[in-house]
Design a protein around this motif. Sequence first.
Motif, PDB file in Angstrom:
ATOM      1  N   ARG A  88       0.841  -1.091   0.084  1.00  0.00           N
ATOM      2  CA  ARG A  88      -0.113  -0.042   0.032  1.00  0.00           C
ATOM      3  C   ARG A  88       0.866   1.241   0.017  1.00  0.00           C
ATOM      4  NH1 ARG A  88      -1.802   2.430   5.165  1.00  0.00           N
ATOM      5  NH2 ARG A  88      -3.199   4.068   4.821  1.00  0.00           N
ATOM      6  N   ALA A  89       1.774   1.235   0.834  1.00  0.00           N
ATOM      7  CA  ALA A  89       2.771   2.628   0.965  1.00  0.00           C
ATOM      8  C   ALA A  89       3.617   2.650  -0.454  1.00  0.00           C
ATOM      9  CB  ALA A  89       3.917   2.166   2.158  1.00  0.00           C
ATOM     10  N   ALA A  92       0.954   3.962  -2.921  1.00  0.00           N
ATOM     11  CA  ALA A  92       0.701   5.321  -2.767  1.00  0.00           C
ATOM     12  C   ALA A  92       1.989   6.420  -3.373  1.00  0.00           C
ATOM     13  CB  ALA A  92       0.603   5.675  -1.111  1.00  0.00           C
ATOM     14  N   THR A  95       2.125   8.472  -8.318  1.00  0.00           N
ATOM     15  CA  THR A  95       1.348   9.697  -8.257  1.00  0.00           C
ATOM     16  C   THR A  95      -0.086   9.256  -9.048  1.00  0.00           C
ATOM     17  OG1 THR A  95       2.382  10.630 -10.051  1.00  0.00           O
ATOM     18  CG2 THR A  95       3.018  11.287  -7.674  1.00  0.00           C
ATOM     19  N   TRP A  97      -3.223   7.258 -10.044  1.00  0.00           N
ATOM     20  CA  TRP A  97      -3.874   6.201  -9.400  1.00  0.00           C
ATOM     21  C   TRP A  97      -3.888   4.890 -10.586  1.00  0.00           C
ATOM     22  CZ3 TRP A  97      -5.404   2.619  -6.321  1.00  0.00           C
ATOM     23  CH2 TRP A  97      -6.382   2.007  -6.648  1.00  0.00           C
ATOM     24  N   TYR A 117      -9.289   2.766  -3.990  1.00  0.00           N
ATOM     25  CA  TYR A 117      -9.017   4.330  -4.031  1.00  0.00           C
ATOM     26  C   TYR A 117     -10.149   5.069  -3.633  1.00  0.00           C
ATOM     27  CZ  TYR A 117      -7.374   8.727  -5.789  1.00  0.00           C
ATOM     28  OH  TYR A 117      -6.772  10.090  -5.578  1.00  0.00           O
ATOM     29  N   PRO A 123      -4.026  11.339   0.546  1.00  0.00           N
ATOM     30  CA  PRO A 123      -3.367  10.611  -0.225  1.00  0.00           C
ATOM     31  C   PRO A 123      -2.830   9.023   0.025  1.00  0.00           C
ATOM     32  CG  PRO A 123      -2.452  12.912  -0.173  1.00  0.00           C
ATOM     33  CD  PRO A 123      -3.464  12.608   0.845  1.00  0.00           C
ATOM     34  N   LEU A 124      -2.460   8.981   1.313  1.00  0.00           N
ATOM     35  CA  LEU A 124      -2.184   7.617   1.787  1.00  0.00           C
ATOM     36  C   LEU A 124      -3.249   6.922   2.292  1.00  0.00           C
ATOM     37  CD1 LEU A 124       0.323   5.547   2.239  1.00  0.00           C
ATOM     38  CD2 LEU A 124       0.506   6.502   4.319  1.00  0.00           C
ATOM     39  N   VAL A 127      -5.504   4.896  -0.422  1.00  0.00           N
ATOM     40  CA  VAL A 127      -5.106   3.715  -1.192  1.00  0.00           C
ATOM     41  C   VAL A 127      -5.441   2.306   0.085  1.00  0.00           C
ATOM     42  CG1 VAL A 127      -3.697   2.325  -2.322  1.00  0.00           C
ATOM     43  CG2 VAL A 127      -3.880   4.925  -2.622  1.00  0.00           C
TER      44      VAL A 127
END
Length: 389
Positions: A88-89, A92, A95, A97, A117, A123-124, A127
């Motif tokens: 996930r990180a 993220a 940029t 999607w 999403y 932003p984090l 996701v």
Amino acid sequence: MFDVTQNPFVYGEVVPAGAFVDRVVELDRLVGDLAAAQKVFLISPRRYGKSSLIRHALAAMSRRGALTVEVTVSSFSSYVAFLEGYARALVAAETKWDRARTWLHEAVRSARAEVRYAPDASPLGAVTVSFPNVRSDRDVARLAQEVFALPARLAETRRRKVVVALDEFQAIGGFNGGSVEHALRAAVQHQREVGYVFAGSEPSLMERMLGPKRPFYKAGPVMRLEKIPAAEFAAFIDARFRQSGAKPEAGLGAAIVDLSGNLPYDVQRLAHETWDVVYGARTRGRRRGATLDDLHQALKRLLAEQQMMFEAVWQRLTLAQRAVLRAVVLEQDGGLMSADVRTRHRLGGPSTVQAALAALIREDLITRESGGYAVVDSLLREWVARQTF
């Protein structure tokens, strides 16, 4: 000058640049190693400012154009949850999607990835990644190989350096035995465009992970975070008071550092509370000097706030553990095994003392230091010192 309505001392969160004291050498070294795609092991006791150092290093690398990823390993309850959070990180960090989702599906083929999403979220937080069909140990092993390869794929796809920070890294020891270390080492040793910092706040566990019989032996440079020099820290504290309009009494910064055991978190906490006393309701915002009396008022208030918690900690300790904890507080020069110290504090035999020390370390109440042991929380140390048992 600072706005006198804003406290210049920060604790309990990542310290912003203005409140980040010293660590110039450590920051330069960490940034330099990450820029060279080294695999750095950062070992630090709790409350030494490890997470703030990492965050500032990542910010420096981001300014250089690198993609940065930060994951706290101890926040996950299972190996699969960690792999999902790690993926996930990394997603993220991409940029766009649609490109991120396609990229992940192409990179992870052993398991069906569910990627969602929420465009209105942060932003984090927008996701989520899950691998619902991963069940057996073989499934997990295959997934781990592909997830641990993702940073290199991201660097190749975006044609940029990638920097990964795995904080509280020692927590991987709770995931599926030692297989995590083997899988991760096998992946990262070939990733020449990816810098890593594996950071841990349990030095004894981290040191064992770097031993000759473990996968990460000689895998990269090791940084051991030490205390900030007391004189430099005291000067910093005095300067922050002065800049906020509260001229410090001579020796105030040194007294704060000493009472806090020179632990960055504790120093910032006591300075923060002292500043609040200076600019509290009774002053009605009037500027005045910051005095040692203000410091002692702040300390008294903090001890009162923590009284019930400290009493609960004390009650759950055995009699032997209580005696050893008190001896750690009162015997500044160590020597707990000497017959004189054991007699003075009624500690019992060496084996009893060793067992109590080990239990107090497991409870995260004390830590080993050069020359002996120290209480992790300076407020607890002060509370124990003030009791008459």
